[in-house]
Design a protein around this motif. Sequence first.
Motif, PDB file in Angstrom:
ATOM      1  N   PRO A   3      -9.694 170.708 -10.715  1.00 33.45           N
ATOM      2  CA  PRO A   3     -11.040 170.997 -10.216  1.00 33.45           C
ATOM      3  C   PRO A   3     -11.041 172.252  -9.357  1.00 33.45           C
ATOM      4  N   HIS A   4     -12.179 172.898  -9.301  1.00 32.72           N
ATOM      5  CA  HIS A   4     -12.343 174.068  -8.438  1.00 32.72           C
ATOM      6  C   HIS A   4     -12.467 173.583  -6.998  1.00 32.72           C
ATOM      7  N   GLU A   6     -14.487 174.240  -4.768  1.00 31.76           N
ATOM      8  CA  GLU A   6     -15.865 173.913  -4.372  1.00 31.76           C
ATOM      9  C   GLU A   6     -16.329 172.576  -4.951  1.00 31.76           C
ATOM     10  N   ASP A   7     -15.582 172.033  -5.919  1.00 31.85           N
ATOM     11  CA  ASP A   7     -15.922 170.738  -6.504  1.00 31.85           C
ATOM     12  C   ASP A   7     -15.275 169.570  -5.743  1.00 31.85           C
ATOM     13  N   LEU A   8     -14.424 169.850  -4.784  1.00 35.75           N
ATOM     14  CA  LEU A   8     -13.705 168.799  -4.053  1.00 35.75           C
ATOM     15  C   LEU A   8     -14.550 168.269  -2.898  1.00 35.75           C
ATOM     16  N   VAL A   9     -14.281 167.032  -2.535  1.00 35.80           N
ATOM     17  CA  VAL A   9     -14.985 166.390  -1.417  1.00 35.80           C
ATOM     18  C   VAL A   9     -13.951 165.902  -0.405  1.00 35.80           C
ATOM     19  N   LYS A  88      -8.852 167.077   0.610  1.00 34.35           N
ATOM     20  CA  LYS A  88      -9.992 167.012  -0.316  1.00 34.35           C
ATOM     21  C   LYS A  88      -9.515 166.498  -1.664  1.00 34.35           C
ATOM     22  N   PRO A  90     -11.115 165.257  -5.859  1.00 29.66           N
ATOM     23  CA  PRO A  90     -12.273 165.308  -6.764  1.00 29.66           C
ATOM     24  C   PRO A  90     -13.174 164.101  -6.489  1.00 29.66           C
ATOM     25  N   PRO A  91     -14.456 164.251  -6.693  1.00 28.49           N
ATOM     26  CA  PRO A  91     -15.382 163.134  -6.448  1.00 28.49           C
ATOM     27  C   PRO A  91     -14.999 161.878  -7.233  1.00 28.49           C
ATOM     28  N   SER A  92     -14.373 162.030  -8.351  1.00 32.47           N
ATOM     29  CA  SER A  92     -13.983 160.862  -9.162  1.00 32.47           C
ATOM     30  C   SER A  92     -12.884 160.037  -8.504  1.00 32.47           C
TER      31      SER A  92
END
Length: 94
Positions: A3-4, A6-9, A88, A90-92
């Motif tokens: 993931p990029h 900016e896609d991490l949470v 951080k 990935p949202p998944s």
Amino acid sequence: MNPHPEDLVPNPRRQVLEQTLVEVKARVAIPEAALDPAHGQFTGRPVWVGPTARRFAEDLSARRVRLRQATRALVDALEDELRSIPPKVPPSAV
């Protein structure tokens, strides 16, 4: 696929562990200091003398050291675990 950034949470597991570490650090201060007054009395001016008093003072000092080592080991273990958790994810993964 990676993931990029900016896609991490924020990693919720890491957040919980960070909060736990703060609380544990505050709480271990209490037992770490528990023997300080008695240790100060026995290693400061003489309040009790003789061989039994020396053995007691040595035992008190040794127990104080072990107590501090035990609390430090607890904090170290939490800090080690924290270092192993990515900040951080990935949202998944949440």
